[in-house]
Motif scaffolding. Structure first.
Motif, PDB file in Angstrom:
ATOM      1  N   THR A  43       0.832  -1.202   0.000  1.00 29.00           N
ATOM      2  CA  THR A  43       0.000   0.000   0.000  1.00 29.00           C
ATOM      3  C   THR A  43       0.870   1.256   0.000  1.00 29.00           C
ATOM      4  OG1 THR A  43      -1.511  -1.237   1.402  1.00 29.00           O
ATOM      5  CG2 THR A  43      -1.955   1.101   1.151  1.00 29.00           C
ATOM      6  N   VAL A  44       0.610   2.136  -0.948  1.00 29.41           N
ATOM      7  CA  VAL A  44       1.297   3.421  -0.941  1.00 29.41           C
ATOM      8  C   VAL A  44       0.259   4.481  -0.601  1.00 29.41           C
ATOM      9  CG1 VAL A  44       2.643   5.075  -2.273  1.00 29.41           C
ATOM     10  CG2 VAL A  44       2.972   2.644  -2.638  1.00 29.41           C
ATOM     11  N   ASP A  45       0.212   4.858   0.668  1.00 34.42           N
ATOM     12  CA  ASP A  45      -0.690   5.935   1.048  1.00 34.42           C
ATOM     13  C   ASP A  45       0.110   7.231   1.106  1.00 34.42           C
ATOM     14  OD1 ASP A  45       0.790   5.609   3.299  1.00 34.42           O
ATOM     15  OD2 ASP A  45      -0.858   5.035   4.606  1.00 34.42           O
ATOM     16  N   THR A  46      -0.517   8.313   1.562  1.00 39.14           N
ATOM     17  CA  THR A  46       0.197   9.594   1.516  1.00 39.14           C
ATOM     18  C   THR A  46       1.449   9.578   2.384  1.00 39.14           C
ATOM     19  OG1 THR A  46      -1.282  10.455   3.214  1.00 39.14           O
ATOM     20  CG2 THR A  46      -1.798  11.019   0.953  1.00 39.14           C
ATOM     21  N   GLN A  47       1.391   8.830   3.494  1.00 42.19           N
ATOM     22  CA  GLN A  47       2.569   8.815   4.361  1.00 42.19           C
ATOM     23  C   GLN A  47       3.745   8.121   3.675  1.00 42.19           C
ATOM     24  OE1 GLN A  47       3.014   6.289   7.832  1.00 42.19           O
ATOM     25  NE2 GLN A  47       3.220   8.101   9.113  1.00 42.19           N
ATOM     26  N   ALA A  92       4.140   7.709   0.476  1.00 38.40           N
ATOM     27  CA  ALA A  92       4.550   8.536  -0.652  1.00 38.40           C
ATOM     28  C   ALA A  92       5.461   9.661  -0.175  1.00 38.40           C
ATOM     29  CB  ALA A  92       3.315   9.117  -1.347  1.00 38.40           C
ATOM     30  N   GLN A  93       5.085  10.252   0.937  1.00 40.01           N
ATOM     31  CA  GLN A  93       5.895  11.344   1.454  1.00 40.01           C
ATOM     32  C   GLN A  93       7.295  10.862   1.860  1.00 40.01           C
ATOM     33  OE1 GLN A  93       4.336  13.408   4.899  1.00 40.01           O
ATOM     34  NE2 GLN A  93       5.109  15.327   4.081  1.00 40.01           N
ATOM     35  N   ILE A 129       9.294  10.347  -1.339  1.00 42.36           N
ATOM     36  CA  ILE A 129       9.696  11.602  -1.975  1.00 42.36           C
ATOM     37  C   ILE A 129      10.828  12.261  -1.172  1.00 42.36           C
ATOM     38  CG2 ILE A 129       8.906  13.939  -2.526  1.00 42.36           C
ATOM     39  CD1 ILE A 129       6.161  12.622  -3.191  1.00 42.36           C
ATOM     40  N   THR A 137      -3.988   4.612  -7.901  1.00 46.27           N
ATOM     41  CA  THR A 137      -4.337   5.016  -6.549  1.00 46.27           C
ATOM     42  C   THR A 137      -3.626   6.312  -6.159  1.00 46.27           C
ATOM     43  OG1 THR A 137      -4.572   2.692  -5.996  1.00 46.27           O
ATOM     44  CG2 THR A 137      -4.449   4.211  -4.163  1.00 46.27           C
ATOM     45  N   LEU A 185      -5.208   9.836  -5.026  1.00 45.96           N
ATOM     46  CA  LEU A 185      -4.842  10.433  -3.741  1.00 45.96           C
ATOM     47  C   LEU A 185      -4.402  11.884  -3.936  1.00 45.96           C
ATOM     48  CD1 LEU A 185      -2.651   8.005  -1.610  1.00 45.96           C
ATOM     49  CD2 LEU A 185      -4.784   9.092  -0.958  1.00 45.96           C
ATOM     50  N   GLY A 186      -3.930  12.167  -5.152  1.00 46.83           N
ATOM     51  CA  GLY A 186      -3.458  13.520  -5.421  1.00 46.83           C
ATOM     52  C   GLY A 186      -1.993  13.700  -5.070  1.00 46.83           C
ATOM     53  N   VAL A 187      -1.262  12.573  -5.071  1.00 44.54           N
ATOM     54  CA  VAL A 187       0.162  12.649  -4.746  1.00 44.54           C
ATOM     55  C   VAL A 187       0.938  13.027  -6.002  1.00 44.54           C
ATOM     56  CG1 VAL A 187       2.181  11.312  -4.084  1.00 44.54           C
ATOM     57  CG2 VAL A 187       0.017  10.971  -2.897  1.00 44.54           C
ATOM     58  N   ASP A 188       1.747  14.066  -5.879  1.00 44.04           N
ATOM     59  CA  ASP A 188       2.580  14.478  -6.997  1.00 44.04           C
ATOM     60  C   ASP A 188       4.024  14.116  -6.669  1.00 44.04           C
ATOM     61  OD1 ASP A 188       3.780  15.637  -9.115  1.00 44.04           O
ATOM     62  OD2 ASP A 188       3.458  17.714  -8.465  1.00 44.04           O
TER      63      ASP A 188
END
Lengths: 134, 297
Positions: free
Chosen positions: B218-222, B224-225, B228, B253, B257-260
């Protein structure tokens, strides 16, 4: 309420980082058992991860209840014991964060789930309900 | 009734400790919870004797007749002894139910002696049995708690060991490193990953680093952050960072999530990432002309 007519099937205590992992695992396993499609599972599990982490980070912990439906859906309710959200609109908007994180979590969860409900009052904790199709 | 509600129990323990002890060990033996295969006769006897002594002291120091809180001051000794014995037994492979059974086996010899003594005073008999029974139950439950705490400590230790194991930085080629991430990337692990990776960049004088997330579910915002940020740190060290193993599911996904990911270079497989990396350091994998299958040149 989007969980009307659903049956409670599981309950996960959320108090730390590891519980977020556990919540993801349990939902993923349940969706596998129900024969969910891979993409739908990834999307819903990611949404679950976001709301569970919110409950741990902002809500001081909480409980996630998992619901089963007669139709091909799964639902969760995540209830925390936190200070509540002052402006839900702001919390849902991308890039808004009170902790220096990305600020995409709540809005992202809403976009990744098939139905999304949030109730919050300052001082009264936050409840998020979500539905995902299989 | 005064705090000496257990006066007969106390008296039995004072005057007939050896008898109770022998009876206890006998009952434990009959119920198969003595585990003489794991403990010598003498060890088992010593353990039981020290428990009995702590039990007796606890009762005589009891101040409140309804007090069965094992956390109370006068049970401190008993908690210590129980904890030690449980610890030792767990180490040798005794099951928690056997440990509890061992403690509960004390009831038999104790109560049969009470019965003889208080044959003429049934009310007192019931009263003392009730209280002593509650206390012994509480001890049995306590051994279970100790057991669980021991297990948790083991799990925590293993988790830490696994975390160290799970961030292996591998040199694929000169100046090319890879770090295959597996499982979950929580904040603690992300920190570990970042430190190991930056150290390795210095150590190997690496120019390209491949962070492979094929094994991340799972790649959630945390997550992903963390990715990055790690990529940004790698860039600051003067190396190039490629994140590989982004499956179609995860890509979709992340978009929702809106991850750039910004300037971070990403590849769908580690294979394409490796081709890229080698190219960056001036190498290429090419087929051998007239190669015969199975020969090692």
């Amino acid at each position: 309420m989007i969980l009307d007519g659903a049956r409670e099937v599981d309950r996960i205590e959320l108090s730390g980082d590891r519980d977020v992992v556990r919540a993801r695992r349990r939902i993923a396993d349940r969706m596998d058992a129900l024969g969910a499609r891979a993409l739908r599972k990834t999307r819903f599990v990611t949404a679950v991860s976001e709301v569970a982490r919110n409950a741990v980070v902002h809500g001081g912990g909480g409980v996630m209840t998992v619901y089963a439906f007669k139709s091909a859906r799964i639902g969760i309710e995540c209830r925390d014991r936190g200070p509540g959200i002052a402006s839900i609109e702001q919390a849902l908007s991308d890039g808004f964060s009170t902790t220096g994180s990305m600020g995409h979590g709540l809005g992202g969860a809403k976009r990744l789930s098939d139905a999304f409900e949030i109730d919050s009052r300052p001082g009264g904790g936050t409840v998020v309900r979500m539905l995902g199709s299989l | 009734m005064p705090p000496s509600a257990l006066e007969n129990v106390l008296d039995i323990l004072k005057t007939d400790q050896d008898g109770v002890l022998a009876g206890w060990i006998e009952v434990a033996d009959e119920e198969g919870v003595k585990r003489s295969d794991l403990f010598s006769e003498r060890e088992g006897r010593e353990q039981a004797a020290s428990l009995l002594k702590a039990f007796r002291n606890g009762i005589s120091e009891r101040t409140d007749k309804d007090d069965f809180d094992i956390q109370a001051e006068h049970w401190a000794d008993l908690r210590g002894v129980l904890g030690e014995i449980t610890h030792e037994r767990v180490e040798r492979g005794v099951q928690p139910s056997e440990m509890a059974g061992f403690v509960l086996a004390l009831k038999g010899p104790l109560f049969s002696r009470l019965k003889e003594r208080l044959a003429k005073k049934p009310e007192q008999l019931v009263e003392e049995i009730l209280i002593a029974s509650k206390a012994i139950d509480a001890f049995a439950i306590y051994t279970n708690e100790v057991f669980i705490a021991e297990r948790e400590a083991v799990i925590e230790r293993q988790r830490e060991e696994m975390m160290e194991l799970s961030t292996p930085v591998v040199e694929l080629w000169s100046k090319v490193l890879t770090l295959p991430l597996i499982g979950t990337l929580d904040s603690l692990r992300a920190q570990e990953v970042m430190e190991n990776l930056l150290q390795a960049i210095v150590h190997y004088q690496a120019e390209v680093v491949i962070l492979d997330i094929t094994g991340v579910q799972t790649v959630d915002t945390q997550v992903a952050q963390h990715l990055i940020r790690t990529a940004a740190a790698v860039r600051l060290m003067g190396a190039k960072c490629i994140i590989s193993g982004i499956s179609p599911k995860i890509a979709q996904t992340m978009v929702q999530l809106g991850v750039d990911v910004g300037e971070v270079r990403t590849r769908s497989t580690i294979r394409t990432a490796l081709t890229d990396a080698l190219l960056t350091v001036g190498y290429a994998i090419t087929p051998i002309k007239n190669h015969q299958e199975g020969t090692l040149v």
